[in-house]
Design a protein around this motif. Structure first.
Motif, PDB file in Angstrom:
ATOM      1  N   ALA A 102       0.831  -1.207   0.000  1.00 42.90           N
ATOM      2  CA  ALA A 102       0.000   0.000   0.000  1.00 42.90           C
ATOM      3  C   ALA A 102       0.867   1.260   0.000  1.00 42.90           C
ATOM      4  CB  ALA A 102      -0.939  -0.009   1.203  1.00 42.90           C
ATOM      5  N   ILE A 103       1.860   1.287   0.844  1.00 41.87           N
ATOM      6  CA  ILE A 103       2.730   2.464   0.934  1.00 41.87           C
ATOM      7  C   ILE A 103       3.523   2.656  -0.357  1.00 41.87           C
ATOM      8  CG2 ILE A 103       4.738   3.429   2.156  1.00 41.87           C
ATOM      9  CD1 ILE A 103       3.470   2.200   4.738  1.00 41.87           C
ATOM     10  N   GLU A 104       4.028   1.558  -0.933  1.00 42.12           N
ATOM     11  CA  GLU A 104       4.743   1.635  -2.220  1.00 42.12           C
ATOM     12  C   GLU A 104       3.849   2.175  -3.331  1.00 42.12           C
ATOM     13  OE1 GLU A 104       6.300  -2.198  -3.294  1.00 42.12           O
ATOM     14  OE2 GLU A 104       7.388  -2.390  -1.409  1.00 42.12           O
ATOM     15  N   GLU A 160      -6.296  10.783 -10.060  1.00 46.42           N
ATOM     16  CA  GLU A 160      -5.024  10.323  -9.473  1.00 46.42           C
ATOM     17  C   GLU A 160      -5.266   9.162  -8.511  1.00 46.42           C
ATOM     18  OE1 GLU A 160      -1.514  11.885  -6.474  1.00 46.42           O
ATOM     19  OE2 GLU A 160      -2.755  13.380  -7.489  1.00 46.42           O
ATOM     20  N   ASN A 161      -6.316   9.243  -7.729  1.00 47.18           N
ATOM     21  CA  ASN A 161      -6.691   8.191  -6.793  1.00 47.18           C
ATOM     22  C   ASN A 161      -6.927   6.865  -7.530  1.00 47.18           C
ATOM     23  OD1 ASN A 161      -7.871   7.341  -4.067  1.00 47.18           O
ATOM     24  ND2 ASN A 161      -9.670   7.110  -5.359  1.00 47.18           N
ATOM     25  N   LEU A 162      -7.663   6.926  -8.642  1.00 41.02           N
ATOM     26  CA  LEU A 162      -7.949   5.708  -9.410  1.00 41.02           C
ATOM     27  C   LEU A 162      -6.679   5.109 -10.012  1.00 41.02           C
ATOM     28  CD1 LEU A 162     -11.328   6.790 -11.077  1.00 41.02           C
ATOM     29  CD2 LEU A 162     -10.996   5.206  -9.156  1.00 41.02           C
ATOM     30  N   GLU A 163      -5.733   5.961 -10.407  1.00 38.62           N
ATOM     31  CA  GLU A 163      -4.444   5.468 -10.917  1.00 38.62           C
ATOM     32  C   GLU A 163      -3.660   4.748  -9.817  1.00 38.62           C
ATOM     33  OE1 GLU A 163      -3.283   5.293 -14.043  1.00 38.62           O
ATOM     34  OE2 GLU A 163      -5.269   6.041 -14.587  1.00 38.62           O
ATOM     35  N   ARG A 164      -3.690   5.284  -8.600  1.00 36.25           N
ATOM     36  CA  ARG A 164      -3.022   4.626  -7.471  1.00 36.25           C
ATOM     37  C   ARG A 164      -3.661   3.269  -7.169  1.00 36.25           C
ATOM     38  NH1 ARG A 164      -1.893   9.338  -2.978  1.00 36.25           N
ATOM     39  NH2 ARG A 164      -0.429  10.496  -4.247  1.00 36.25           N
ATOM     40  N   ILE A 165      -4.980   3.213  -7.270  1.00 33.11           N
ATOM     41  CA  ILE A 165      -5.670   1.940  -7.034  1.00 33.11           C
ATOM     42  C   ILE A 165      -5.211   0.897  -8.050  1.00 33.11           C
ATOM     43  CG2 ILE A 165      -7.915   0.769  -7.102  1.00 33.11           C
ATOM     44  CD1 ILE A 165      -9.143   3.411  -6.015  1.00 33.11           C
ATOM     45  N   LYS A 167      -2.339   0.767  -9.648  1.00 32.04           N
ATOM     46  CA  LYS A 167      -0.967   0.398  -9.290  1.00 32.04           C
ATOM     47  C   LYS A 167      -0.968  -0.552  -8.096  1.00 32.04           C
ATOM     48  CE  LYS A 167       3.362   2.695  -7.943  1.00 32.04           C
ATOM     49  NZ  LYS A 167       3.986   3.991  -7.647  1.00 32.04           N
ATOM     50  N   PHE A 168      -1.777  -0.241  -7.101  1.00 31.14           N
ATOM     51  CA  PHE A 168      -1.897  -1.074  -5.912  1.00 31.14           C
ATOM     52  C   PHE A 168      -2.420  -2.464  -6.283  1.00 31.14           C
ATOM     53  CE2 PHE A 168      -4.692  -2.258  -2.201  1.00 31.14           C
ATOM     54  CZ  PHE A 168      -3.663  -2.604  -1.333  1.00 31.14           C
ATOM     55  N   LYS A 171       0.233  -4.655  -7.857  1.00 35.81           N
ATOM     56  CA  LYS A 171       1.186  -5.149  -6.851  1.00 35.81           C
ATOM     57  C   LYS A 171       0.552  -6.239  -5.976  1.00 35.81           C
ATOM     58  CE  LYS A 171       4.016  -1.005  -6.546  1.00 35.81           C
ATOM     59  NZ  LYS A 171       5.406  -1.374  -6.529  1.00 35.81           N
ATOM     60  N   VAL A 172      -0.720  -6.064  -5.629  1.00 30.12           N
ATOM     61  CA  VAL A 172      -1.417  -7.072  -4.825  1.00 30.12           C
ATOM     62  C   VAL A 172      -1.497  -8.392  -5.597  1.00 30.12           C
ATOM     63  CG1 VAL A 172      -3.690  -7.711  -3.898  1.00 30.12           C
ATOM     64  CG2 VAL A 172      -2.723  -5.475  -3.386  1.00 30.12           C
ATOM     65  N   LYS A 173      -1.845  -8.312  -6.895  1.00 30.90           N
ATOM     66  CA  LYS A 173      -1.943  -9.530  -7.711  1.00 30.90           C
ATOM     67  C   LYS A 173      -0.600 -10.275  -7.761  1.00 30.90           C
ATOM     68  CE  LYS A 173      -3.899  -7.842 -11.456  1.00 30.90           C
ATOM     69  NZ  LYS A 173      -4.599  -7.710 -12.748  1.00 30.90           N
ATOM     70  N   LYS A 174       0.486  -9.530  -7.891  1.00 34.39           N
ATOM     71  CA  LYS A 174       1.821 -10.154  -7.938  1.00 34.39           C
ATOM     72  C   LYS A 174       2.182 -10.818  -6.618  1.00 34.39           C
ATOM     73  CE  LYS A 174       3.752  -7.122 -11.452  1.00 34.39           C
ATOM     74  NZ  LYS A 174       4.667  -6.022 -11.725  1.00 34.39           N
TER      75      LYS A 174
END
Length: 176
Positions: A102-104, A160-165, A167-168, A171-174
Motif C-alpha cells: 500500500a505504501i509503495e 489520481e486516486n484511481l491510478e493509485r488503485i 498500481k496497488f 502489486k497485490v496480484k503479484k
C-alpha cells in the motif's frame, strides 16, 4: 460491502482478488468519492445529510448545484475522500506485507490495527482529502466559478486516486 449495499465498481476486481486469498479478506472499502454533505455543525460528524455523491469525475455540475438548493442544505461541505480499504489479515507478517504494498503504491497513511476481537486489520488510506464549506446557515458562501474550480480540483484528485488503485491492484496480484 458498503452501506449502499455493493462494492464500488472501480475496486470490485481488487476486492475479489483479496478475498480469494486464504490470508486476507476485506471488511470495508470505498474507491474514493466526491461528495456534498450538510451537517448541523462543521465540528460534528453526526447528523450528516448526504446531498450529493459521485465515485466518478463530475462532468455535469447541475446536480451538484441543485443539491445546494436542497432545504436540508444548512451547512454544506464539499469534499473529496480518497480510496480506503480495510483488510483482515491472518497474521502480523501478512499485514506488514500488505501495508508495504500500500505504501509503495502511494497510500502513505496506511497502517495496522488490532481490533478488540484480536483481528489484525490492515487499513489502506491516503492523505489526499478536500473539505470546503460552501454554505453556512443556508447561505451560499462562494461563487459558482469557485465551485467549478474546486470540482475541477476534486476531479483531478479522483483521477489520481484511481491510478493509485490500479498500481496497488497490480502489486497485490503479484504478491498474492
Amino acid at each position: 460491502m458498503s452501506k449502499k449495499g455493493s462494492i464500488d465498481i472501480f475496486i470490485e476486481p481488487l476486492v475479489n482478488d483479496i478475498n480469494a486469498s486464504p490470508k486476507y479478506y476485506t471488511t470495508s472499502s470505498c474507491s474514493g468519492r466526491i461528495n456534498l454533505v450538510s451537517k448541523l455543525s462543521f465540528k460534528d460528524k453526526k447528523d450528516c445529510v448526504w446531498l450529493f455523491s459521485s465515485h466518478e469525475p463530475i462532468d455535469d455540475l447541475q446536480p451538484l448545484l441543485e443539491s445546494l438548493n436542497d432545504e436540508k442544505c444548512e451547512n454544506a461541505q464539499f469534499g473529496f475522500e480518497a480510496f480506503v480499504l480495510h483488510v483482515c489479515c491472518d497474521s502480523l507478517e501478512s499485514a506488514k506485507s500488505f501495508i508495504a504494498i500500500a505504501i509503495e503504491s502511494g497510500f502513505r497513511n496506511s497502517g495496522i490495527t488490532i481490533s478488540g476481537k484480536d483481528r489484525i486489520i490492515a487499513a489502506v488510506r491516503s492523505t489526499h482529502t478536500l473539505k470546503i464549506p460552501l454554505t453556512c446557515n443556508g447561505k451560499l458562501l462562494v461563487s459558482k466559478e469557485y465551485i467549478e474550480f474546486i470540482v475541477k480540483q476534486a476531479n483531478g484528485m479522483l483521477t489520481e486516486n484511481l491510478e493509485r488503485i490500479k498500481k496497488f491492484h497490480e502489486k497485490v496480484k503479484k504478491t498474492l
